[in-house]
Write a protein that holds these residues in place. Structure first.
Motif, mmCIF file in Angstrom:
data_model
loop_
_atom_site.group_PDB
_atom_site.id
_atom_site.type_symbol
_atom_site.label_atom_id
_atom_site.label_comp_id
_atom_site.label_asym_id
_atom_site.label_seq_id
_atom_site.Cartn_x
_atom_site.Cartn_y
_atom_site.Cartn_z
ATOM 1 N N ALA A 43 0.845 -1.203 0.000
ATOM 2 C CA ALA A 43 0.000 0.000 0.000
ATOM 3 C C ALA A 43 0.874 1.245 0.000
ATOM 4 O O ALA A 43 0.575 2.231 -0.690
ATOM 5 N N VAL A 65 2.212 1.787 -3.506
ATOM 6 C CA VAL A 65 1.158 2.304 -4.381
ATOM 7 C C VAL A 65 0.930 3.797 -4.118
ATOM 8 O O VAL A 65 0.757 4.585 -5.048
ATOM 9 N N LEU A 66 0.949 4.184 -2.859
ATOM 10 C CA LEU A 66 0.807 5.606 -2.517
ATOM 11 C C LEU A 66 1.998 6.408 -3.033
ATOM 12 O O LEU A 66 1.822 7.492 -3.591
ATOM 13 N N VAL A 88 -2.797 5.592 -6.497
ATOM 14 C CA VAL A 88 -4.040 6.032 -5.874
ATOM 15 C C VAL A 88 -3.837 7.453 -5.353
ATOM 16 O O VAL A 88 -2.715 7.888 -5.115
ATOM 17 N N ALA A 136 -5.049 7.517 0.746
ATOM 18 C CA ALA A 136 -4.935 6.272 1.500
ATOM 19 C C ALA A 136 -6.311 5.677 1.752
ATOM 20 O O ALA A 136 -6.475 4.453 1.790
ATOM 21 N N ASP A 159 -8.674 5.462 -0.223
ATOM 22 C CA ASP A 159 -9.055 4.617 -1.368
ATOM 23 C C ASP A 159 -8.599 3.173 -1.136
ATOM 24 O O ASP A 159 -9.320 2.219 -1.452
ATOM 25 N N LEU A 160 -7.417 3.023 -0.573
ATOM 26 C CA LEU A 160 -6.899 1.685 -0.274
ATOM 27 C C LEU A 160 -7.655 1.048 0.892
ATOM 28 O O LEU A 160 -7.859 -0.165 0.911
ATOM 29 N N ASP A 161 -8.076 1.880 1.845
ATOM 30 C CA ASP A 161 -8.880 1.357 2.950
ATOM 31 C C ASP A 161 -10.191 0.781 2.432
ATOM 32 O O ASP A 161 -10.582 -0.329 2.788
ATOM 33 N N THR A 215 -10.868 -0.199 -0.617
ATOM 34 C CA THR A 215 -10.561 -1.367 -1.442
ATOM 35 C C THR A 215 -10.249 -2.585 -0.584
ATOM 36 O O THR A 215 -10.692 -3.697 -0.892
ATOM 37 N N SER A 216 -9.496 -2.386 0.499
ATOM 38 C CA SER A 216 -9.144 -3.533 1.344
ATOM 39 C C SER A 216 -10.373 -4.111 2.036
ATOM 40 O O SER A 216 -10.479 -5.325 2.200
ATOM 41 N N VAL A 260 -4.750 0.660 5.598
ATOM 42 C CA VAL A 260 -3.874 1.795 5.913
ATOM 43 C C VAL A 260 -4.262 2.402 7.265
ATOM 44 O O VAL A 260 -3.394 2.717 8.083
#
Length: 150
Positions: free
Chosen positions: A76, A79-80, A85, A88, A90-92, A94-95, A109
């Motif tokens: 993650a 990727v950041l 992305v 962060a 967005d990753l939360d 998605t996860s 994240v």
């Protein structure tokens, strides 16, 4: 292909096809674990260097959780850093939606921020020295750990 699967096949252990694999398959009965596979598993451990100094490691449930999830946090961070992305969060999202990360933890994240970048970084660094580059911390994570940035 897994090195263990390759060794199994090399040793003629093709599973149900020939009645041998991890189990012994006998017609009309349930498969039974085959103890004769243990030397093959040991050979695989030696070849892949899965056990430092040839001995099993002792780790806690917490360490198992961290050894599984900290590499995800590290990715993650990559990727950041690469600006794949925007946020962060967005990753939360998605996860939680994509990998069923527990929503009450807020996402990968957010959870990592509660654990602390320094702890994640130090753990990954220690494991990368012991187990190899899979655990190598990203520069982004390293920078945040050193500067105390979540």
């Amino acid at each position: 292909m897994s090195p263990l699967i390759e060794l199994l096949m090399k040793n003629g252990r093709n599973g149900k096809i020939n009645g041998k694999g991890y189990y012994i398959y006998e017609k009309g009965s349930k498969p039974k674990p085959d103890p004769s596979i243990l030397p093959i598993i040991e050979e695989c451990r030696q070849q892949t260097k899965l056990m430092p100094a040839g001995k099993p490691i002792t780790i806690t449930d917490k360490e198992i959780l961290e050894m599984v999830l900290f590499p995800v946090v590290n990715e993650a961070c990559r990727v950041l850093d690469e600006e794949v992305v925007v946020r962060a969060s967005d990753l939360d999202t998605t996860s939680v939606l994509g990998m069923s990360f527990p929503s009450h933890r807020g996402g990968i994240v957010f959870w990592a921020d509660t654990v602390g970048a320094n702890h994640v970084y130090k753990s990954l660094k220690k494991w990368s020295e012991a187990y190899g580059s899979f655990y190598k911390p990203s520069k982004y994570l390293e920078e945040r750990a050193i500067k105390g940035i979540p």
